[in-house]
Design a protein around this motif. Structure first.
Motif, PDB file in Angstrom:
ATOM      1  N   HIS A 117       0.812  -1.227   0.000  1.00  0.00           N
ATOM      2  CA  HIS A 117       0.000   0.000   0.000  1.00  0.00           C
ATOM      3  C   HIS A 117       0.842   1.271   0.000  1.00  0.00           C
ATOM      4  CE1 HIS A 117       0.571  -1.161   4.262  1.00  0.00           C
ATOM      5  NE2 HIS A 117       0.780   0.130   4.418  1.00  0.00           N
ATOM      6  N   SER A 118       1.912   1.259  -0.786  1.00  0.00           N
ATOM      7  CA  SER A 118       2.740   2.457  -0.919  1.00  0.00           C
ATOM      8  C   SER A 118       2.724   2.916  -2.362  1.00  0.00           C
ATOM      9  CB  SER A 118       4.187   2.175  -0.515  1.00  0.00           C
ATOM     10  OG  SER A 118       4.260   1.863   0.852  1.00  0.00           O
ATOM     11  N   SER A 119       2.717   4.228  -2.544  1.00  0.00           N
ATOM     12  CA  SER A 119       2.797   4.783  -3.897  1.00  0.00           C
ATOM     13  C   SER A 119       4.231   4.639  -4.387  1.00  0.00           C
ATOM     14  CB  SER A 119       2.382   6.250  -3.884  1.00  0.00           C
ATOM     15  OG  SER A 119       3.335   7.021  -3.168  1.00  0.00           O
ATOM     16  N   ALA A 120       4.472   5.003  -5.637  1.00  0.00           N
ATOM     17  CA  ALA A 120       5.821   4.900  -6.213  1.00  0.00           C
ATOM     18  C   ALA A 120       6.826   5.756  -5.456  1.00  0.00           C
ATOM     19  CB  ALA A 120       5.793   5.278  -7.687  1.00  0.00           C
ATOM     20  N   ASN A 121       6.360   6.834  -4.809  1.00  0.00           N
ATOM     21  CA  ASN A 121       7.298   7.665  -4.042  1.00  0.00           C
ATOM     22  C   ASN A 121       7.299   7.311  -2.552  1.00  0.00           C
ATOM     23  OD1 ASN A 121       4.900   8.775  -3.245  1.00  0.00           O
ATOM     24  ND2 ASN A 121       5.305  10.826  -4.032  1.00  0.00           N
ATOM     25  N   GLY A 122       6.695   6.156  -2.191  1.00  0.00           N
ATOM     26  CA  GLY A 122       6.783   5.644  -0.827  1.00  0.00           C
ATOM     27  C   GLY A 122       5.709   6.090   0.145  1.00  0.00           C
ATOM     28  N   LYS A 123       4.739   6.873  -0.289  1.00  0.00           N
ATOM     29  CA  LYS A 123       3.684   7.329   0.618  1.00  0.00           C
ATOM     30  C   LYS A 123       2.649   6.239   0.853  1.00  0.00           C
ATOM     31  CE  LYS A 123       4.095  12.211  -0.377  1.00  0.00           C
ATOM     32  NZ  LYS A 123       3.447  13.425  -0.839  1.00  0.00           N
ATOM     33  N   ASP A 124       2.116   6.195   2.068  1.00  0.00           N
ATOM     34  CA  ASP A 124       1.062   5.235   2.416  1.00  0.00           C
ATOM     35  C   ASP A 124      -0.231   5.676   1.730  1.00  0.00           C
ATOM     36  OD1 ASP A 124      -0.947   3.690   3.553  1.00  0.00           O
ATOM     37  OD2 ASP A 124      -0.247   3.964   5.600  1.00  0.00           O
ATOM     38  N   THR A 160      -8.869  10.024  -4.422  1.00  0.00           N
ATOM     39  CA  THR A 160      -9.548  11.268  -4.034  1.00  0.00           C
ATOM     40  C   THR A 160      -8.547  12.276  -3.480  1.00  0.00           C
ATOM     41  OG1 THR A 160     -10.002  10.334  -1.845  1.00  0.00           O
ATOM     42  CG2 THR A 160     -11.726  10.079  -3.530  1.00  0.00           C
ATOM     43  N   SER A 161      -7.267  12.097  -3.824  1.00  0.00           N
ATOM     44  CA  SER A 161      -6.192  12.892  -3.227  1.00  0.00           C
ATOM     45  C   SER A 161      -6.075  14.308  -3.779  1.00  0.00           C
ATOM     46  CB  SER A 161      -4.854  12.188  -3.439  1.00  0.00           C
ATOM     47  OG  SER A 161      -4.492  12.247  -4.809  1.00  0.00           O
ATOM     48  N   GLY A 162      -6.575  14.547  -4.980  1.00  0.00           N
ATOM     49  CA  GLY A 162      -6.372  15.843  -5.616  1.00  0.00           C
ATOM     50  C   GLY A 162      -5.164  15.853  -6.536  1.00  0.00           C
ATOM     51  N   ASN A 163      -4.348  14.801  -6.493  1.00  0.00           N
ATOM     52  CA  ASN A 163      -3.160  14.667  -7.347  1.00  0.00           C
ATOM     53  C   ASN A 163      -3.145  13.272  -7.973  1.00  0.00           C
ATOM     54  OD1 ASN A 163      -1.816  17.205  -6.601  1.00  0.00           O
ATOM     55  ND2 ASN A 163      -1.657  16.250  -4.585  1.00  0.00           N
ATOM     56  N   ASP A 164      -2.362  13.121  -9.050  1.00  0.00           N
ATOM     57  CA  ASP A 164      -2.154  11.781  -9.597  1.00  0.00           C
ATOM     58  C   ASP A 164      -1.391  10.951  -8.567  1.00  0.00           C
ATOM     59  OD1 ASP A 164      -3.225  12.961 -11.835  1.00  0.00           O
ATOM     60  OD2 ASP A 164      -1.559  12.451 -13.160  1.00  0.00           O
ATOM     61  N   ILE A 165      -1.693   9.650  -8.502  1.00  0.00           N
ATOM     62  CA  ILE A 165      -0.970   8.728  -7.633  1.00  0.00           C
ATOM     63  C   ILE A 165      -0.414   7.620  -8.511  1.00  0.00           C
ATOM     64  CG2 ILE A 165      -1.144   7.033  -5.771  1.00  0.00           C
ATOM     65  CD1 ILE A 165      -3.243   8.777  -4.449  1.00  0.00           C
ATOM     66  N   ASP A 166       0.880   7.321  -8.334  1.00  0.00           N
ATOM     67  CA  ASP A 166       1.546   6.279  -9.103  1.00  0.00           C
ATOM     68  C   ASP A 166       1.557   4.973  -8.315  1.00  0.00           C
ATOM     69  OD1 ASP A 166       2.016   8.124 -11.062  1.00  0.00           O
ATOM     70  OD2 ASP A 166       4.138   8.393 -10.610  1.00  0.00           O
ATOM     71  N   PRO A 194       3.125   1.396  -8.097  1.00  0.00           N
ATOM     72  CA  PRO A 194       4.329   0.737  -8.624  1.00  0.00           C
ATOM     73  C   PRO A 194       4.107  -0.747  -8.931  1.00  0.00           C
ATOM     74  CG  PRO A 194       4.486   0.945  -6.256  1.00  0.00           C
ATOM     75  CD  PRO A 194       3.198   1.621  -6.653  1.00  0.00           C
ATOM     76  N   PHE A 195       4.780  -1.213  -9.989  1.00  0.00           N
ATOM     77  CA  PHE A 195       4.796  -2.633 -10.316  1.00  0.00           C
ATOM     78  C   PHE A 195       6.038  -3.233  -9.668  1.00  0.00           C
ATOM     79  CE2 PHE A 195       3.091  -0.888 -14.573  1.00  0.00           C
ATOM     80  CZ  PHE A 195       1.844  -0.666 -14.017  1.00  0.00           C
ATOM     81  N   GLN A 196       6.035  -4.544  -9.437  1.00  0.00           N
ATOM     82  CA  GLN A 196       7.190  -5.187  -8.801  1.00  0.00           C
ATOM     83  C   GLN A 196       7.646  -6.397  -9.584  1.00  0.00           C
ATOM     84  OE1 GLN A 196       6.151  -6.153  -4.771  1.00  0.00           O
ATOM     85  NE2 GLN A 196       6.329  -4.056  -4.078  1.00  0.00           N
ATOM     86  N   ASP A 197       8.944  -6.599  -9.632  1.00  0.00           N
ATOM     87  CA  ASP A 197       9.569  -7.802 -10.187  1.00  0.00           C
ATOM     88  C   ASP A 197       9.239  -8.066 -11.649  1.00  0.00           C
ATOM     89  OD1 ASP A 197      10.705  -8.294  -7.654  1.00  0.00           O
ATOM     90  OD2 ASP A 197       8.889  -9.322  -7.010  1.00  0.00           O
ATOM     91  N   TYR A 198       8.910  -7.045 -12.413  1.00  0.00           N
ATOM     92  CA  TYR A 198       8.641  -7.186 -13.838  1.00  0.00           C
ATOM     93  C   TYR A 198       9.964  -7.306 -14.589  1.00  0.00           C
ATOM     94  CZ  TYR A 198       9.740  -2.267 -13.469  1.00  0.00           C
ATOM     95  OH  TYR A 198      10.368  -1.094 -13.177  1.00  0.00           O
ATOM     96  N   ASP A 199       9.889  -7.650 -15.860  1.00  0.00           N
ATOM     97  CA  ASP A 199      11.085  -7.862 -16.669  1.00  0.00           C
ATOM     98  C   ASP A 199      11.400  -6.621 -17.507  1.00  0.00           C
ATOM     99  OD1 ASP A 199      11.510 -10.618 -15.889  1.00  0.00           O
ATOM    100  OD2 ASP A 199       9.684 -11.050 -17.011  1.00  0.00           O
ATOM    101  N   VAL A 200      12.476  -5.956 -17.167  1.00  0.00           N
ATOM    102  CA  VAL A 200      12.912  -4.750 -17.876  1.00  0.00           C
ATOM    103  C   VAL A 200      13.235  -5.103 -19.325  1.00  0.00           C
ATOM    104  CG1 VAL A 200      14.718  -2.984 -17.996  1.00  0.00           C
ATOM    105  CG2 VAL A 200      13.755  -3.636 -15.788  1.00  0.00           C
ATOM    106  N   GLY A 201      12.786  -4.241 -20.256  1.00  0.00           N
ATOM    107  CA  GLY A 201      13.076  -4.415 -21.668  1.00  0.00           C
ATOM    108  C   GLY A 201      12.118  -5.354 -22.390  1.00  0.00           C
ATOM    109  N   VAL A 202      11.115  -5.849 -21.686  1.00  0.00           N
ATOM    110  CA  VAL A 202      10.160  -6.797 -22.249  1.00  0.00           C
ATOM    111  C   VAL A 202       8.797  -6.117 -22.365  1.00  0.00           C
ATOM    112  CG1 VAL A 202       8.965  -8.990 -21.806  1.00  0.00           C
ATOM    113  CG2 VAL A 202      11.388  -8.762 -21.282  1.00  0.00           C
ATOM    114  N   GLU A 203       8.050  -6.445 -23.430  1.00  0.00           N
ATOM    115  CA  GLU A 203       6.716  -5.868 -23.586  1.00  0.00           C
ATOM    116  C   GLU A 203       5.769  -6.458 -22.536  1.00  0.00           C
ATOM    117  OE1 GLU A 203       3.382  -4.807 -26.950  1.00  0.00           O
ATOM    118  OE2 GLU A 203       4.603  -6.587 -27.267  1.00  0.00           O
TER     119      GLU A 203
END
Length: 152
Positions: A18-25, A38-44, A46-55
């Motif tokens: 339950h953390s955003s890409a920048n580490g916020k709860d 409902t934050s008023g801003n975009d929230i990112d 994050p994905f985990q353990d995906y394969d870099v360079g792969v579609e």
């Protein structure tokens, strides 16, 4: 190849990831198995353990859209990957992952069913990739000898 969801908490359970890409709860935005920004801003998210360079393919259902016209986007890709349309319904975003890939959810958008997987597992699972049937080569179920009763 096995299908793997690279989003660590697809049911949006507050005690899961339950953390955003920048580490916020962001657990307070997990409501009834949805993510309601409902934050008023975009929230990112994050994905985990995906394969870099792969579609990869990101699918997500938008249950409520914002009035600001902004669309879901995947950042941390080789090129900007944005949902083709706004509004509610299932959205599909294809991208090649680089470092720190994440889904940007605009303020006012509510989503559920977030899945991020490799394209080479997504396509065959949905009948994509190799053309399995065409008018010239119909699938076997079209053959009357293989039908169960009148079911098609």
């Amino acid at each position: 190849m096995q299908r793997i969801n690279y989003f660590p908490n697809p049911n949006f359970i507050p005690t899961g990831a339950h953390s955003s890409a920048n580490g916020k709860d962001i657990s307070k935005y997990f409501v009834d198995h949805t993510f309601a920004n409902t934050s008023g801003n975009d929230i990112d998210l994050p994905f985990q353990d995906y394969d870099v360079g792969v579609e990869h393919v990101c699918t997500v259902r938008v249950k409520a859209d914002s009035s600001n016209g902004r669309k879901l986007a995947v950042w941390g890709t080789s090129c900007l990957a944005v949902a083709s349309s706004g509004g509610t319904g299932v959205k599909t975003i294809r991208f090649v992952a680089t470092q720190l890939a994440r889904l940007s959810v605009p303020s006012g958008v509510t989503i559920d069913g977030l899945c991020v997987e490799r394209a080479d597992t997504y396509d065959p699972a949905l009948g994509g990739g190799i053309l399995a049937s065409s008018p010239a080569t119909p699938c076997h179920s079209a053959d009357a000898a293989h039908r169960d009763g009148d079911a098609r």
